[in-house]
Design an enzyme around this catalytic site. Structure first.
Site, PDB file in Angstrom:
ATOM      1  N   GLN A  80      -8.201  -5.620 -11.928  1.00 14.53           N
ATOM      2  CA  GLN A  80      -7.981  -4.179 -11.837  1.00 14.53           C
ATOM      3  C   GLN A  80      -8.446  -3.477 -13.113  1.00 14.53           C
ATOM      4  O   GLN A  80      -8.095  -3.895 -14.216  1.00 14.53           O
ATOM      5  CB  GLN A  80      -6.503  -3.839 -11.622  1.00 14.53           C
ATOM      6  CG  GLN A  80      -6.350  -2.353 -11.329  1.00 14.53           C
ATOM      7  CD  GLN A  80      -4.934  -1.831 -11.321  1.00 14.53           C
ATOM      8  OE1 GLN A  80      -4.263  -1.839 -12.353  1.00 14.53           O
ATOM      9  NE2 GLN A  80      -4.473  -1.375 -10.174  1.00 14.53           N
ATOM     10  N   CYS A 110      -1.634   4.827 -11.206  1.00 12.54           N
ATOM     11  CA  CYS A 110      -0.670   4.618 -12.291  1.00 12.54           C
ATOM     12  C   CYS A 110      -0.363   5.933 -12.999  1.00 12.54           C
ATOM     13  O   CYS A 110      -1.260   6.602 -13.497  1.00 12.54           O
ATOM     14  CB  CYS A 110      -1.216   3.588 -13.275  1.00 12.54           C
ATOM     15  SG  CYS A 110       0.001   3.193 -14.536  1.00 12.54           S
ATOM     16  N   GLY A 232       5.215  -6.333  -5.905  1.00 16.89           N
ATOM     17  CA  GLY A 232       5.262  -6.288  -7.358  1.00 16.89           C
ATOM     18  C   GLY A 232       6.554  -6.894  -7.875  1.00 16.89           C
ATOM     19  O   GLY A 232       6.674  -8.120  -8.039  1.00 16.89           O
TER      20      GLY A 232
HETATM   21  C1  LIG Z   1       6.165  -3.709 -15.130  1.00 17.67           C
HETATM   22  C2  LIG Z   1       5.216  -3.035 -14.171  1.00 17.67           C
HETATM   23  C3  LIG Z   1       3.874  -2.924 -14.528  1.00 17.67           C
HETATM   24  C4  LIG Z   1       2.968  -2.307 -13.646  1.00 17.67           C
HETATM   25  N1  LIG Z   1       1.644  -2.278 -13.980  1.00 17.67           N
HETATM   26  C5  LIG Z   1       0.744  -1.787 -13.081  1.00 17.67           C
HETATM   27  C6  LIG Z   1      -0.660  -1.890 -13.326  1.00 17.67           C
HETATM   28  O1  LIG Z   1      -1.108  -2.462 -14.333  1.00 17.67           O
HETATM   29  N2  LIG Z   1      -1.495  -1.344 -12.401  1.00 17.67           N
HETATM   30  C7  LIG Z   1      -1.036  -0.752 -11.246  1.00 17.67           C
HETATM   31  O2  LIG Z   1      -1.837  -0.276 -10.437  1.00 17.67           O
HETATM   32  N3  LIG Z   1       0.281  -0.683 -10.980  1.00 17.67           N
HETATM   33  C8  LIG Z   1       1.165  -1.203 -11.850  1.00 17.67           C
HETATM   34  N4  LIG Z   1       2.495  -1.214 -11.533  1.00 17.67           N
HETATM   35  C9  LIG Z   1       2.925  -0.757 -10.198  1.00 17.67           C
HETATM   36  C10 LIG Z   1       2.985  -1.937  -9.212  1.00 17.67           C
HETATM   37  O3  LIG Z   1       1.706  -2.491  -9.015  1.00 17.67           O
HETATM   38  C11 LIG Z   1       3.556  -1.513  -7.864  1.00 17.67           C
HETATM   39  O4  LIG Z   1       2.751  -0.518  -7.308  1.00 17.67           O
HETATM   40  C12 LIG Z   1       4.978  -0.977  -7.992  1.00 17.67           C
HETATM   41  O5  LIG Z   1       5.767  -1.818  -8.795  1.00 17.67           O
HETATM   42  C13 LIG Z   1       5.643  -0.805  -6.616  1.00 17.67           C
HETATM   43  O6  LIG Z   1       5.666  -2.041  -5.942  1.00 17.67           O
HETATM   44  P1  LIG Z   1       7.010  -2.954  -5.882  1.00 17.67           P
HETATM   45  O7  LIG Z   1       8.095  -2.071  -5.301  1.00 17.67           O
HETATM   46  O8  LIG Z   1       6.622  -4.101  -4.998  1.00 17.67           O
HETATM   47  O9  LIG Z   1       7.322  -3.333  -7.288  1.00 17.67           O
HETATM   48  C14 LIG Z   1       3.415  -1.791 -12.396  1.00 17.67           C
HETATM   49  C15 LIG Z   1       4.766  -1.918 -12.058  1.00 17.67           C
HETATM   50  C16 LIG Z   1       5.667  -2.540 -12.918  1.00 17.67           C
HETATM   51  C17 LIG Z   1       7.111  -2.688 -12.501  1.00 17.67           C
END
Ligand SMILES: Cc1cc2nc3c(=O)[nH]c(=O)nc-3n(C[C@H](O)[C@H](O)[C@H](O)COP(=O)(O)O)c2cc1C
Length: 327
Positions: A80, A110, A232
């Protein structure tokens, strides 16, 4: 094998994702050690890296960079990237070709302050997004994916036209995180809005947001109609969740169950294998914050590990915790 409830493989461009379950890009979490742990536990179909700066990628040394280190087993693998206005993409794309990328993912969702400062992620203008996707498309024949949120406000017409623009410019796979730009994770993800996107696109869509259990996965697929799921935080809390979903929804073999402590200490061993000593403890602290959610008194594990000064101390605190928790 039991029958699959949903199509087991997702085939697009040059990729076959089987099962259609992906680990989300997460800074500090989606690294080689967690990926290898998930691979051992089973059920994963696709990995995404942590977000990588287009500016830094060309000079980052993959032998020592914690963001780039990857084994050949961590496959298929989409890197990414986030892009700032005016940046030259070509050196970064060329670098991803040498790193054996199976695909390139563009971060469009993001909302982190670090990305606001540089106009990247969800702060890119639609026109910059369009020209960026077109530039990536003309620089690579690899599959390109993008990860978005639902937009700044709930507006179906502009969401759909933005996603169609992505498809028209050559995106091959779209991940939709079912929240608006400013919405916090405590708000329930809008899986029905992912469905509004899925309905109008010809490319496959992965649904993301708030999937922590097999039942969440089942409901998210039913409500969104998505072609697959991206997890995630659920993957850091339960790295075996992919295996459980793959078994229940895609008919893969029932995974062998390992104890919580076994999985935690295997993660520590993988941190030791994959990272230099100064890179290990911070990553263990971040993982423990999520893993502790498996326990009613998990804050004892997470706060104990947060206060540890060394990996050995953290390991001893965790061992004492698991002895009590698991008996
Ligand atoms: C610690 C952390 C770091 C993240 N870093 C990124 C990232 O580098 N790029 C991105 O597109 N989303 C990032 N996200 C968002 C996740 O990819 C995801 O969209 C979000 O956590 C919702 O999904 P979940 O409910 O399954 O956690 C991050 C989320 C968390 C919690």
């Amino acid at each position: 094998m039991r029958p699959s409830v949903y199509p087991r493989s997702l085939v697009f461009h040059s990729c076959t994702i089987n099962p259609p379950l992906a680990l989300a890009p997460m800074v500090g979490l989606s690294h080689s050690a967690l990926r290898l742990l998930i691979l051992e536990l089973g059920g994963i179909g696709l990995f995404f890296s942590e977000m990588l700066s287009v500016g830094r990628l060309p000079t980052e040394n993959e032998k020592i960079s914690p963001f780039l280190c990857r084994t050949p087993e961590e496959n298929p693998f989409f890197y990414q990237i986030f892009v700032c206005p005016g940046q030259d993409l070509l050196p970064a794309i060329a670098r991803l070709h040498t790193l054996n990328a199976q695909g390139i993912d563009l971060n469009l969702g993001c909302p982190a302050p670090a990305l606001r400062k540089v106009g990247a992620g969800s702060f890119m203008t639609p026109e910059l997004v369009r020209t960026t996707v077109a530039a990536i498309r003309s620089a690579t024949s690899l599959p390109i994916s993008a990860k978005i949120r639902l937009g700044k406000t709930l507006d179906e017409k502009s969401l759909v036209s933005f996603c169609k623009m992505l498809e028209d410019e050559g995106i091959d796979l779209l991940t939709v995180h079912g929240r608006l730009h400013g919405e916090k994770f405590c708000r329930k993800a809008r899986w029905d809005w992912i469905g509004k996107v899925k309905k109008v696109l010809n490319i496959p869509v992965l649904a993301n947001g708030g999937i922590f259990t097999v039942e969440d996965a089942r409901q998210c697929l039913a409500i969104s109609g998505a072609d697959g799921l991206m997890l995630g935080r659920g993957a850091a809390i339960r790295p075996w969740i992919f295996a459980d979903i793959a078994h229940s929804l895609y008919g893969l073999a029932k995974p062998e169950r390992r104890s919580f402590s076994e999985i935690y200490f295997r993660f520590i061993a993988l941190l030791e294998e994959r990272f230099t000593p100064e890179r290990r403890l911070g990553r263990l602290k971040q993982f423990s914050h999520y893993y502790a959610e498996n326990f009613a008194f998990g804050h004892h594990l997470s706060s104990g590990v947060q206060n540890a000064k060394t990996l050995e101390e953290a390991g001893a605190i965790a061992a004492a915790f698991f002895e009590k928790a698991e008996g």
